[in-house]
Design a protein around this motif. Sequence first.
Motif, mmCIF file in Angstrom:
data_model
loop_
_atom_site.group_PDB
_atom_site.id
_atom_site.type_symbol
_atom_site.label_atom_id
_atom_site.label_comp_id
_atom_site.label_asym_id
_atom_site.label_seq_id
_atom_site.Cartn_x
_atom_site.Cartn_y
_atom_site.Cartn_z
ATOM 1 N N ASN A 1 3.254 -3.333 29.578
ATOM 2 C CA ASN A 1 3.285 -3.022 28.188
ATOM 3 C C ASN A 1 2.902 -2.050 27.576
ATOM 4 O O ASN A 1 2.934 -1.245 26.425
ATOM 5 N N MET A 2 1.078 -1.842 28.151
ATOM 6 C CA MET A 2 0.418 -0.918 27.410
ATOM 7 C C MET A 2 0.904 0.380 27.503
ATOM 8 O O MET A 2 0.708 0.998 26.263
ATOM 9 N N ALA A 3 1.827 1.221 28.175
ATOM 10 C CA ALA A 3 1.952 2.636 27.951
ATOM 11 C C ALA A 3 3.066 2.518 26.818
ATOM 12 O O ALA A 3 3.374 3.375 25.978
ATOM 13 N N GLN A 4 4.085 1.678 26.911
ATOM 14 C CA GLN A 4 5.066 1.293 26.027
ATOM 15 C C GLN A 4 4.489 1.157 24.575
ATOM 16 O O GLN A 4 4.934 1.553 23.735
ATOM 17 N N LEU B 1 2.307 2.526 18.735
ATOM 18 C CA LEU B 1 0.902 3.074 18.156
ATOM 19 C C LEU B 1 1.307 4.434 17.858
ATOM 20 O O LEU B 1 0.328 5.131 17.325
ATOM 21 N N GLY B 2 2.361 5.256 18.390
ATOM 22 C CA GLY B 2 2.533 6.510 18.322
ATOM 23 C C GLY B 2 1.521 7.563 19.110
ATOM 24 O O GLY B 2 1.272 8.484 18.750
ATOM 25 N N GLY B 3 1.109 6.917 20.124
ATOM 26 C CA GLY B 3 0.202 7.750 20.929
ATOM 27 C C GLY B 3 1.068 8.347 22.273
ATOM 28 O O GLY B 3 2.155 8.497 22.219
ATOM 29 N N SER B 4 0.430 9.074 22.895
ATOM 30 C CA SER B 4 0.701 9.964 24.187
ATOM 31 C C SER B 4 0.288 9.669 25.620
ATOM 32 O O SER B 4 -0.346 8.553 25.690
ATOM 33 N N GLY B 5 1.008 10.302 26.391
ATOM 34 C CA GLY B 5 0.663 9.861 28.012
ATOM 35 C C GLY B 5 -0.941 10.158 28.253
ATOM 36 O O GLY B 5 -1.352 9.544 29.145
ATOM 37 N N GLU B 6 -1.190 11.066 27.516
ATOM 38 C CA GLU B 6 -2.850 11.536 27.699
ATOM 39 C C GLU B 6 -3.607 10.271 27.193
ATOM 40 O O GLU B 6 -4.711 9.892 27.649
ATOM 41 N N ASN B 7 -3.122 9.705 26.098
ATOM 42 C CA ASN B 7 -3.939 8.360 25.571
ATOM 43 C C ASN B 7 -3.857 7.261 26.422
ATOM 44 O O ASN B 7 -4.655 6.578 26.863
ATOM 45 N N VAL B 8 -2.503 6.940 27.341
ATOM 46 C CA VAL B 8 -2.313 6.069 28.359
ATOM 47 C C VAL B 8 -3.417 6.302 29.465
ATOM 48 O O VAL B 8 -3.993 5.205 29.834
ATOM 49 N N GLY B 9 -3.318 7.452 29.665
ATOM 50 C CA GLY B 9 -4.180 7.817 31.054
ATOM 51 C C GLY B 9 -5.776 7.476 30.770
ATOM 52 O O GLY B 9 -6.396 7.054 31.631
ATOM 53 N N LEU B 10 -6.041 7.727 29.574
ATOM 54 C CA LEU B 10 -7.412 7.713 29.092
ATOM 55 C C LEU B 10 -7.950 6.246 28.912
ATOM 56 O O LEU B 10 -8.802 5.613 29.230
ATOM 57 N N ILE B 11 -6.999 5.395 28.304
ATOM 58 C CA ILE B 11 -6.949 4.074 28.401
ATOM 59 C C ILE B 11 -7.098 3.236 29.381
ATOM 60 O O ILE B 11 -7.981 2.425 29.947
ATOM 61 N N PHE B 12 -6.253 3.661 30.627
ATOM 62 C CA PHE B 12 -6.654 3.054 32.026
ATOM 63 C C PHE B 12 -7.737 3.422 32.631
ATOM 64 O O PHE B 12 -8.327 2.643 33.630
ATOM 65 N N TYR C 1 6.930 -5.101 21.482
ATOM 66 C CA TYR C 1 5.560 -5.044 22.235
ATOM 67 C C TYR C 1 4.312 -5.466 21.836
ATOM 68 O O TYR C 1 3.541 -6.138 22.694
ATOM 69 N N ARG C 2 4.145 -5.508 20.609
ATOM 70 C CA ARG C 2 2.886 -6.260 20.077
ATOM 71 C C ARG C 2 2.752 -7.721 20.484
ATOM 72 O O ARG C 2 1.528 -8.110 20.890
ATOM 73 N N ASN C 3 3.715 -8.399 20.452
ATOM 74 C CA ASN C 3 3.764 -9.970 20.711
ATOM 75 C C ASN C 3 3.493 -10.303 22.295
ATOM 76 O O ASN C 3 3.534 -11.404 22.748
ATOM 77 N N VAL C 4 3.999 -9.129 23.138
ATOM 78 C CA VAL C 4 3.512 -9.531 24.496
ATOM 79 C C VAL C 4 2.255 -9.620 24.634
ATOM 80 O O VAL C 4 1.633 -10.518 25.491
ATOM 81 N N TYR C 5 1.148 -9.338 23.819
ATOM 82 C CA TYR C 5 -0.247 -9.624 23.861
ATOM 83 C C TYR C 5 -0.531 -10.854 23.565
ATOM 84 O O TYR C 5 -1.527 -11.595 23.652
ATOM 85 N N LEU C 6 0.148 -11.330 22.438
ATOM 86 C CA LEU C 6 0.121 -12.676 22.177
ATOM 87 C C LEU C 6 0.606 -13.632 23.236
ATOM 88 O O LEU C 6 -0.314 -14.686 23.463
ATOM 89 N N THR C 7 1.493 -13.517 24.093
ATOM 90 C CA THR C 7 1.813 -14.154 25.325
ATOM 91 C C THR C 7 0.540 -14.016 26.353
ATOM 92 O O THR C 7 0.205 -14.927 26.850
ATOM 93 N N CYS C 8 0.087 -12.903 26.353
ATOM 94 C CA CYS C 8 -1.252 -12.727 27.417
ATOM 95 C C CYS C 8 -2.081 -13.705 26.920
ATOM 96 O O CYS C 8 -2.846 -14.292 27.834
ATOM 97 N N ALA C 9 -2.493 -13.728 25.761
ATOM 98 C CA ALA C 9 -3.659 -14.393 25.207
ATOM 99 C C ALA C 9 -3.370 -16.013 25.545
ATOM 100 O O ALA C 9 -4.241 -16.644 25.966
#
Length: 399
Positions: free
Chosen positions: A233-236, A242-253, A364-372
């Motif tokens: 879910n994170m990349a999507q 959130l309107g981020g980029s692939g570089e944001n995804v790489g940094l987050i991971f 995609y946001r509610n995926v994290y509610l499921t994770c919790a």
Amino acid sequence: MGIQGFPIILLVNIFFGVSMSFVLPFNSMFGIDEVGMSNTTFGIFMLVSSLSGIVISTIIAKLSDRIPDRKIILVLCAAAGVIGYLGFAFSRDYFVLLAFSSVFLGISSSTFAQVFAIGREMLTKSDMPPKQLPFYMNILRTIFALAWTVGPAIASYVLLYLGFVGLYVVAATANACVAVITLLFLHRKVEAKGGKASQADLPLRQIMLQPTILINLIAFTCIATANTLNSMNMAQFVTKELGGSGENVGLIFSIPPVFEIPFMLGFGYMATRMKSDKLIRLGAFIAFVYFGALYFTEAPWHIYSIQILSALYISITNGIAITYFQDFLPDMPGTATNLYSNSNKAGNMIGFMLFGVIADSFGYRNVYLTCALFTLAAAVLLVALGRSKRMQVQASASA
């Protein structure tokens, strides 16, 4: 460094970590954006691949506990990873990719269990006090995390300039290094297995149905389900919500592994001073807080600091947990590590099945509610198990 073969297995772990750090953060982008799968068909793809991995790795783990030396098995698993990732580099056909993933990457999925089983055997046969095992196993796990400190960030630039072909060629090359290093430099004194090792003949069902093992398997499957949903879910979420980029995804991971290294060493030291099950319960609770925090994020930069919580719980549930499971079956490190690994794969399957449904139906946001919710269930199970053990000890003491 004086333990025979241990420096080599540390080096092997670095290359294996590099291959994983290049592939896992971008799985969903490859399947959905590159190949053109829908969320649902990507979930099915990963579900079939994980089911195959569980079956194949279970067979390999049982075999590895019966033979004198795991070296050849580790070489074959790494070689299968080379073939699998080259298939992903040069094919975009759904069913061809599914075949490569189910067969070759299914075999390659045993690499993790074999590396840590070999590491456990090396430490057990050394002069190290048994009490120090969790700390040194966490050093081995920390080396794996070290590869993740820069891997995803570098992978994002490889992806930018060389595309997914370059990404998977690097992963294949890293697996080739694992195979070559193991074959040429991993030399150990091999002893015929006998005596207690005959426990490897126990049926897997009999092992899994032991209450302590079964409850831990369920709890770790819940945590792994949340991890899988998060990785898919994170990349999507970052790019589309959130309107981020692939570089944001790489940094987050890349952020969690930076903190995982000191955290793993710290928790590994703590595991020599206190019972591991207390730390495992703490890890499950931190995971619950982490996914709850992700649910409320509004910009990619919000996630940067939250990723420290990811490093905390990963340091426990992916670090100490390996020794924690191996202690259940100390004479069967391959099977014990594979049980832990298979709880992750079972969580992968559940996550793959749920991701498309939740993301398509609720966003995609509610995926994290499921994770919790999954991590909360894991924490409750582990707390209940700990309380049950304490009650049994008190009953035995008063009897």
